[in-house]
Design a protein around this motif. Structure first.
Motif, PDB file in Angstrom:
ATOM      1  N   ALA A 133       0.832  -1.207   0.000  1.00  0.00           N
ATOM      2  CA  ALA A 133       0.000   0.000   0.000  1.00  0.00           C
ATOM      3  C   ALA A 133       0.867   1.259   0.000  1.00  0.00           C
ATOM      4  O   ALA A 133       0.527   2.265  -0.652  1.00  0.00           O
ATOM      5  CB  ALA A 133      -0.928  -0.012   1.213  1.00  0.00           C
ATOM      6  N   ARG A 134       1.972   1.219   0.703  1.00  0.00           N
ATOM      7  CA  ARG A 134       2.872   2.373   0.734  1.00  0.00           C
ATOM      8  C   ARG A 134       3.479   2.633  -0.630  1.00  0.00           C
ATOM      9  O   ARG A 134       3.595   3.795  -1.065  1.00  0.00           O
ATOM     10  CB  ARG A 134       3.968   2.127   1.770  1.00  0.00           C
ATOM     11  N   ARG A 138       3.424   5.890  -3.099  1.00  0.00           N
ATOM     12  CA  ARG A 138       4.650   6.506  -3.610  1.00  0.00           C
ATOM     13  C   ARG A 138       4.612   6.624  -5.131  1.00  0.00           C
ATOM     14  O   ARG A 138       5.055   7.637  -5.695  1.00  0.00           O
ATOM     15  CB  ARG A 138       5.867   5.677  -3.185  1.00  0.00           C
ATOM     16  N   VAL A 139       4.105   5.593  -5.806  1.00  0.00           N
ATOM     17  CA  VAL A 139       4.008   5.651  -7.274  1.00  0.00           C
ATOM     18  C   VAL A 139       3.043   6.739  -7.699  1.00  0.00           C
ATOM     19  O   VAL A 139       3.272   7.466  -8.676  1.00  0.00           O
ATOM     20  CB  VAL A 139       3.580   4.269  -7.817  1.00  0.00           C
ATOM     21  N   ALA A 140       1.935   6.891  -6.951  1.00  0.00           N
ATOM     22  CA  ALA A 140       0.967   7.946  -7.279  1.00  0.00           C
ATOM     23  C   ALA A 140       1.571   9.324  -7.088  1.00  0.00           C
ATOM     24  O   ALA A 140       1.189  10.282  -7.786  1.00  0.00           O
ATOM     25  CB  ALA A 140      -0.284   7.784  -6.411  1.00  0.00           C
ATOM     26  N   GLU A 141       2.531   9.463  -6.165  1.00  0.00           N
ATOM     27  CA  GLU A 141       3.208  10.739  -5.936  1.00  0.00           C
ATOM     28  C   GLU A 141       4.397  10.940  -6.857  1.00  0.00           C
ATOM     29  O   GLU A 141       5.083  11.960  -6.754  1.00  0.00           O
ATOM     30  CB  GLU A 141       3.666  10.815  -4.477  1.00  0.00           C
ATOM     31  N   GLY A 142       4.673   9.963  -7.711  1.00  0.00           N
ATOM     32  CA  GLY A 142       5.785  10.086  -8.637  1.00  0.00           C
ATOM     33  C   GLY A 142       7.119   9.658  -8.061  1.00  0.00           C
ATOM     34  O   GLY A 142       8.168   9.998  -8.618  1.00  0.00           O
ATOM     35  N   LYS A 143       7.119   8.901  -6.978  1.00  0.00           N
ATOM     36  CA  LYS A 143       8.346   8.429  -6.346  1.00  0.00           C
ATOM     37  C   LYS A 143       8.598   6.970  -6.698  1.00  0.00           C
ATOM     38  O   LYS A 143       7.704   6.251  -7.143  1.00  0.00           O
ATOM     39  CB  LYS A 143       8.265   8.585  -4.829  1.00  0.00           C
TER      40      LYS A 143
END
Length: 460
Positions: A133-134, A138-143
């Protein structure tokens, strides 16, 4: 009245076999591990039922799956009923003539090992889901996602499990002749053999009397030498906190631990009405932490040039072992002094501050943060050792919240105080206190206040 158990163990080398041979021990060990591995495999095939099992229900279920029993006959009608002639996993294929009491003990051990693995496995799955889930966030935030490298726990095996002799498998322990009888497999049947053990310096210092009872001994082999590990248990009647609070003239030993370079603890004997009967400073010059802080400085200097330490690499192992050994030695000495002082002063409860959730200050770095971290570790270790030492003497150990114990004036209760080193000045009553003695008094009174609140809630 609750019963607390104090357990001590001793490892003794088997000196000689009066009857029997070492080969019998090895054969018994092979059979023991084979049967334990058999039941671990049976449990693995029925993992869906494991969460529902406890020691009793699991034993009954596994015996129904593995033990062959003949049906009984009704005397009146002559009809046969019950029995388990065709178990799904017959244990006879692994070991015929296996004793029932030893089988039940092995089943209980297998259930415990499997349940431990199951809880660790479920914890690993939850951790994996949280990481998943984390990473989605992070992928949604571009990380970049963080890789989850932790491996799942392995299902237990019976490869290196030592033989444990349960009730019925040993008898006639003699502390005078240092002999014991153990039930082993002689190649054709189960029988008792007598072995003589060589007492160690530790076992000679135990001074066990008739109030100590041996629980379950175990045997293991190391470099061709057999060792017998014996555990002795003593049951002690201990009064409850509420009963002691309601007793006549209760007193507590309140302890303020100051785990700095001087290594001292300040103790105060506090009564129910808040009276301070005695005060004592405990210092252990022989266990001074000056050497520990020197070792921590060496560790900080060695680690500072490493940069980012690779995962799994532990630098300065020898220095850290010295730090832990010195702190462990101090914790044992101080806990013994505290328990002896409680017995001398007639205190039924030893009270500490509860600092279990305290962590080093994030604003501190380097050796200062390391010293604070080791200090909290030592505080918890002193409490742990005091608990088991006090339990053997019939004394309770309590923890109270540390809120305002150092800032509150023990004379008027005001929080308007100013602290300068070891001196605490109260602005309300203009009293000068020793800050450590003041904290110890507040710790003792906090326990009485808490017990009074619990008593009122119970009555209401």
């Amino acid at each position: 009245m609750p019963v607390l158990k104090n357990v001590i163990s001793s490892r003794q080398r088997i000196k000689r076999f009066i009857t029997g041979t070492p080969e019998m021990i090895r054969q018994t060990e092979e059979i023991y591990r084979a049967v334990l591995g058999f039941y671990l495999n049976v449990i693995h095939d029925n993992l869906d039922k494991l969460p529902e099992w406890d020691r009793n229900s699991g034993t009954r279920a596994l015996e129904k799956l593995t033990v062959r029993t003949e049906p009984r006959t009704n005397r009146k009608t002559g009809e046969k009923f019950g029995g388990n002639p065709n178990p799904l996993y017959p244990i006879d294929t692994v070991c015929p003539k296996f004793p029932a009491y030893l089988r039940r003990a092995i089943i209980a051990k297998a259930i415990g090992m499997a349940k431990s693995w199951y809880s660790n496995y479920q914890r690993w799955l939850r951790k994996k889901e949280r990481m998943k889930a984390r990473n989605e966030r992070r992928v949604a935030e571009g990380k970049k996602p963080i890789s989850f490298d932790e491996r799942p726990p392995k299902y237990p095996a019976a490869g290196n499990v030592d033989i444990t002799f349960y009730k019925g498998d040993f008898k006639n322990l003699s502390l005078k002749t240092n002999t014991i009888q153990l039930k082993v497999w002689d190649g054709s049947d189960w029988r008792f053999i007598t072995v003589e053990v060589k007492p160690t310096s530790h076992s000679r210092k135990l001074h066990l009397d008739d109030s100590w009872e041996m629980t379950v001994p175990s045997i293991y082999e190391k470099e061709g030498i057999f060792y017998l590990v014996t555990a002795f248990e003593k049951k002690t009647n201990v009064i409850k906190f509420a009963d002691y609070y309601l007793s006549k003239n209760p007193k507590v030993l309140a302890v303020d631990l100051n785990l700095g370079r001087k290594n001292r603890a300040v103790c105060a004997l506090v009564g129910k009405d808040g009276t301070v009967h005695k005060v004592r400073h405990i210092g252990l010059a022989a266990c001074n932490t000056t050497d520990v802080h020197h070792l921590l400085g060496l560790i900080a200097r060695n680690v500072s040039g490493l940069g980012i330490v690779p995962k799994g690499h532990r630098p300065c192992k020898k220095l850290w072992r010295k730090v832990h050994a010195a702190n462990d030695n101090y914790a044992h000495h101080l806990s013994k002094r505290l328990v002896d002082l409680a017995v001398e002063w007639g205190a039924g409860v030893i009270v500490f501050e509860n600092l279990k959730r305290f962590r080093p200050d994030r604003n501190k770095h380097g050796s200062a943060r390391m010293r604070q971290k080791v200090g909290y570790w030592l505080h918890r270790r002193v409490i742990k050792y005091t608990m088991y030492k006090a339990k053997a003497r019939g004394i309770l150990v309590a923890l109270v919240p540390p809120r305002d114990t150092s800032n509150r004036c023990s004379l008027c209760g005001s929080l308007e105080t100013v602290r300068n080193g070891s001196v605490l000045k109260c602005k309300n009553c203009d009293t000068l206190h020793n800050s450590h003695i003041n904290a110890a008094i507040n710790i003792g009174r906090a326990w009485f206040i808490r017990e009074e609140k619990r008593l009122r809630q119970k009555i209401a």
